[in-house]
Design an enzyme around this catalytic site. Sequence first.
Site, PDB file in Angstrom:
ATOM      1  N   ASN B 167       1.190  -1.070  -0.012  1.00  0.00           N
ATOM      2  CA  ASN B 167      -0.120  -0.278   0.082  1.00  0.00           C
ATOM      3  C   ASN B 167       0.539   1.137   0.079  1.00  0.00           C
ATOM      4  O   ASN B 167       0.582   2.264  -0.403  1.00  0.00           O
ATOM      5  CB  ASN B 167      -1.185   0.073   1.513  1.00  0.00           C
ATOM      6  CG  ASN B 167      -0.016   0.007   2.381  1.00  0.00           C
ATOM      7  OD1 ASN B 167       0.251  -1.287   2.475  1.00  0.00           O
ATOM      8  ND2 ASN B 167      -0.680   0.985   3.271  1.00  0.00           N
ATOM      9  N   CYS B 341       4.663  11.804  11.237  1.00  0.00           N
ATOM     10  CA  CYS B 341       4.445  13.243  12.381  1.00  0.00           C
ATOM     11  C   CYS B 341       3.260  13.260  12.638  1.00  0.00           C
ATOM     12  O   CYS B 341       3.174  14.294  13.302  1.00  0.00           O
ATOM     13  CB  CYS B 341       5.172  14.274  11.136  1.00  0.00           C
ATOM     14  SG  CYS B 341       6.827  13.768  11.233  1.00  0.00           S
TER      15      CYS B 341
END
Lengths: 133, 417
Positions: B167, B341
């Site tokens: 993916n 992040c």
Amino acid sequence: MAYSEKVIDHYENPRNVGGFGKEDAGVGTGMVGAPACGDVMRLQIKVNEQGIIEDAKFKTYGCGSAIASSSLVTEWVKGKTLDEAMTIKNSQIAEELELPPVKIHCSVLAEDAIKAAIEDYRKKSGASSSETH
Amino acid sequence: MSAVQADVVQSPAVRERPIYLDYQATTPVDPLVVEAMLPYLTQNFGNPASRSHSYGWSAEEAVENARAQVANAIHADPKEIVWTSGATEASNLAIKGAAHFYSGKGKHILTLRTEHKATLDTCRQLEREGFEVTYLDVQENGLVDLEAFRAALRPDTVLASILFVNNEIGVIQPMEEIGKILREHKIIFHVDAVQALGKVPVDVETIQADLMSLSAHKIYGPKGIGALYVRRKPRVRIEAQIHGGGHERGMRSGTLPTHQIVGMGAAAELAVRSMESDNRRIRQLRDRLLEGIMSRVDEVYINGDMEHRVPHNLNLSFAFVEGESLIMALKGIAVSSGSACTSASLEPSYVLRALGKSDELAHSSIRFGIGRYTTEEEIDETIALVAAKVGKLRELSPLWEMHLEGIDLNSVQWAAH
């Protein structure tokens, strides 16, 4: 990832981007952080004969908060004496930029960068024989 | 152009939303699929398990029709398809179900470090229950080393779980070869084919899969529906994870969501039917994007093998810029970052780390996901935006300056913090 308007403003219009010659008289350079950690800040100050920071420049590799923190401190240190600049605290930076808790380390890094730049300047000007690196 | 399509594709002048290049995260529902689903929300709302009246019968007929459509798409028998709430549930059912059923034969499971979290987290859970799991390293290009794979098998290995198409980096694993090895050793083979269906031919016989997870929302179907293929010849057994009314031959209880199932059936049929034309167009767009970025931006690195890869995915790392600021700069395009992040963990992508990428390059990766509704104009705009924003961030980057001065960043003593 909700950034404050101030962070976005500094990120989109960073102030004082650039640098001075590291070996130039009156220039102090502070480089803190590491690429593997995701932030590297380089802050440079230009100190005049009266011991006042008359100019400051930065370059930062890091997230939006890191860029904003370093951009902000270049504005703050200008016109200050070295001793005054030494008193800038990361909490002031974090408060001004409304940094979320996960981004506090960016303000810590900016404070470290100021201190490193001043230290570098003092080392250079204090003992002219000391090697620069 | 239909209404739904028009929502996704916007001309630059009227674009109010970012350009959508995150087709590996999810896809819009195709208008044809929506059309097929609608009657099952209002008119034909019956419970397919109701055997005593025509409401139930017509719902059951629709469910069985969709089951055949999904089975056809992977060359299986309709009786081998079990409906689930999505691929995460399908993988949980496959891996836990098979591991539990065959635990008397052995308690070792083999998988890859670059698998989807639905597999990795399920394996972690089984480890807590006393199973042993090998998370095999992949090569630098993201592909499994077949010799290493063979060597990792143990006499007590009962199950292997492999992601057909990754993916994050889009690489296609050598499934036929893996299936052959596993069949030789009589090890159950679970395939996560979520990103494969509609992009590459998927045939449970050719790859000798025993279990296969599928999802609707990656193939222009609705969210909230998936399926697990469970082989009947030779028969593969799994233990149910959800108990109740004994639906789906006891393998997965719960009232079937007829409209979702009809949507998945229609999407699967459409995915196979439009695969060739979709792939041709998407490959052209991918080549245009890659060439456009490479010719305008230096120090760009491709993550994952380019040959054994679906054209729908382009994963690039931009050296000397940081990932989160890059995503912030690219707010005009909806892309995904290899760096996590956003979850505040500051952990770079585990998939890119498994490829041996440095933290910096893993942090600054962008996944461009191209799909059925991506246009040439969108690609051109993306190229221009990426070139401008990466250039801007590099002007800000002390690392870029050092690179231009010829300084080897690995030789620098960084002040740790």
